[in-house]
Design a protein around this motif. Sequence first.
Motif, PDB file in Angstrom:
ATOM      1  N   LYS A   1      26.680  21.926 -15.103  1.00  0.00           N
ATOM      2  CA  LYS A   1      27.218  23.450 -14.587  1.00  0.00           C
ATOM      3  C   LYS A   1      26.843  23.203 -12.966  1.00  0.00           C
ATOM      4  O   LYS A   1      27.423  24.014 -12.292  1.00  0.00           O
ATOM      5  N   SER A   2      25.707  22.241 -12.343  1.00  0.00           N
ATOM      6  CA  SER A   2      26.003  22.402 -10.852  1.00  0.00           C
ATOM      7  C   SER A   2      26.850  21.785 -10.369  1.00  0.00           C
ATOM      8  O   SER A   2      27.042  22.006  -8.980  1.00  0.00           O
ATOM      9  N   LEU A   3      27.899  21.372 -10.974  1.00  0.00           N
ATOM     10  CA  LEU A   3      29.237  20.980 -10.241  1.00  0.00           C
ATOM     11  C   LEU A   3      29.833  21.921  -9.499  1.00  0.00           C
ATOM     12  O   LEU A   3      30.470  22.026  -8.538  1.00  0.00           O
ATOM     13  N   ASN A   4      29.593  23.066 -10.329  1.00  0.00           N
ATOM     14  CA  ASN A   4      30.457  24.411  -9.647  1.00  0.00           C
ATOM     15  C   ASN A   4      29.472  25.414  -9.026  1.00  0.00           C
ATOM     16  O   ASN A   4      30.045  25.948  -8.141  1.00  0.00           O
ATOM     17  N   GLU A   5      28.213  25.572  -9.173  1.00  0.00           N
ATOM     18  CA  GLU A   5      27.295  26.321  -8.461  1.00  0.00           C
ATOM     19  C   GLU A   5      25.866  25.643  -8.853  1.00  0.00           C
ATOM     20  O   GLU A   5      25.744  25.162  -9.779  1.00  0.00           O
ATOM     21  N   ASP A   6      25.071  26.042  -7.904  1.00  0.00           N
ATOM     22  CA  ASP A   6      23.404  25.672  -8.007  1.00  0.00           C
ATOM     23  C   ASP A   6      22.836  26.171  -9.035  1.00  0.00           C
ATOM     24  O   ASP A   6      23.208  27.245  -9.409  1.00  0.00           O
ATOM     25  N   GLN A   7      22.093  25.528  -9.564  1.00  0.00           N
ATOM     26  CA  GLN A   7      21.688  25.953 -10.881  1.00  0.00           C
ATOM     27  C   GLN A   7      19.871  25.924 -10.844  1.00  0.00           C
ATOM     28  O   GLN A   7      19.119  25.239  -9.858  1.00  0.00           O
ATOM     29  N   GLN A   8      19.437  26.629 -11.576  1.00  0.00           N
ATOM     30  CA  GLN A   8      17.857  27.072 -11.689  1.00  0.00           C
ATOM     31  C   GLN A   8      17.516  27.490 -13.041  1.00  0.00           C
ATOM     32  O   GLN A   8      18.266  28.073 -13.623  1.00  0.00           O
ATOM     33  N   PHE A   9      16.380  26.955 -13.653  1.00  0.00           N
ATOM     34  CA  PHE A   9      15.605  27.396 -14.654  1.00  0.00           C
ATOM     35  C   PHE A   9      14.264  27.389 -14.548  1.00  0.00           C
ATOM     36  O   PHE A   9      13.970  26.393 -13.888  1.00  0.00           O
ATOM     37  N   LYS A  10      13.711  28.054 -15.267  1.00  0.00           N
ATOM     38  CA  LYS A  10      12.151  28.041 -15.452  1.00  0.00           C
ATOM     39  C   LYS A  10      11.665  27.193 -16.426  1.00  0.00           C
ATOM     40  O   LYS A  10      11.703  26.758 -17.563  1.00  0.00           O
ATOM     41  N   LEU A  11      10.475  26.287 -15.909  1.00  0.00           N
ATOM     42  CA  LEU A  11       9.841  25.395 -16.605  1.00  0.00           C
ATOM     43  C   LEU A  11       8.509  26.056 -17.439  1.00  0.00           C
ATOM     44  O   LEU A  11       8.083  27.118 -16.660  1.00  0.00           O
TER      45      LEU A  11
END
Length: 142
Positions: free
Chosen positions: A52-62
């Motif tokens: 997904k990061s190819l289209n927009e920056d990604q973030q998720f909580k660990l």
Amino acid sequence: MVASKFDFHAIIMIYLGNYSFIIIPLSTYMEDRQYLTTWKRYLPVIRLHIKKSLNEDQQFKLNIQDFESAGDRGKSGYTFNIQMENGKVTNNISGSAVARDLYEALKSDDTIKTMLLDKSVKISVGKTFILSIKTTHLSAYR
């Protein structure tokens, strides 16, 4: 120093090829890989977010408990940055066992290795335990 029959130090020998070996104390080897199992459990989610990061920056909580149960980082914390080009780390991650083990986990996944080709990828974890992924395509004219 003369070793008695009761002196014992567990070691691991890693074959480097061409009849060369490196010998590492087992305690050091195990300590260096303390987060690897944790990261391998996150690989399916990381794989999805890299795509997904190819289209927009990604973030998720660990989940901080996952990492605290693997090893206590104390005041140094779990924060790090990994910068990769073509799947190879371009910054110094030697001071962070968490970062080194993530990189080892990424290298063990063939799908992720393929996704990292021809790309610049930055993966970071901050104090709030958010993993961020930023990806850009590498120019063919570099």
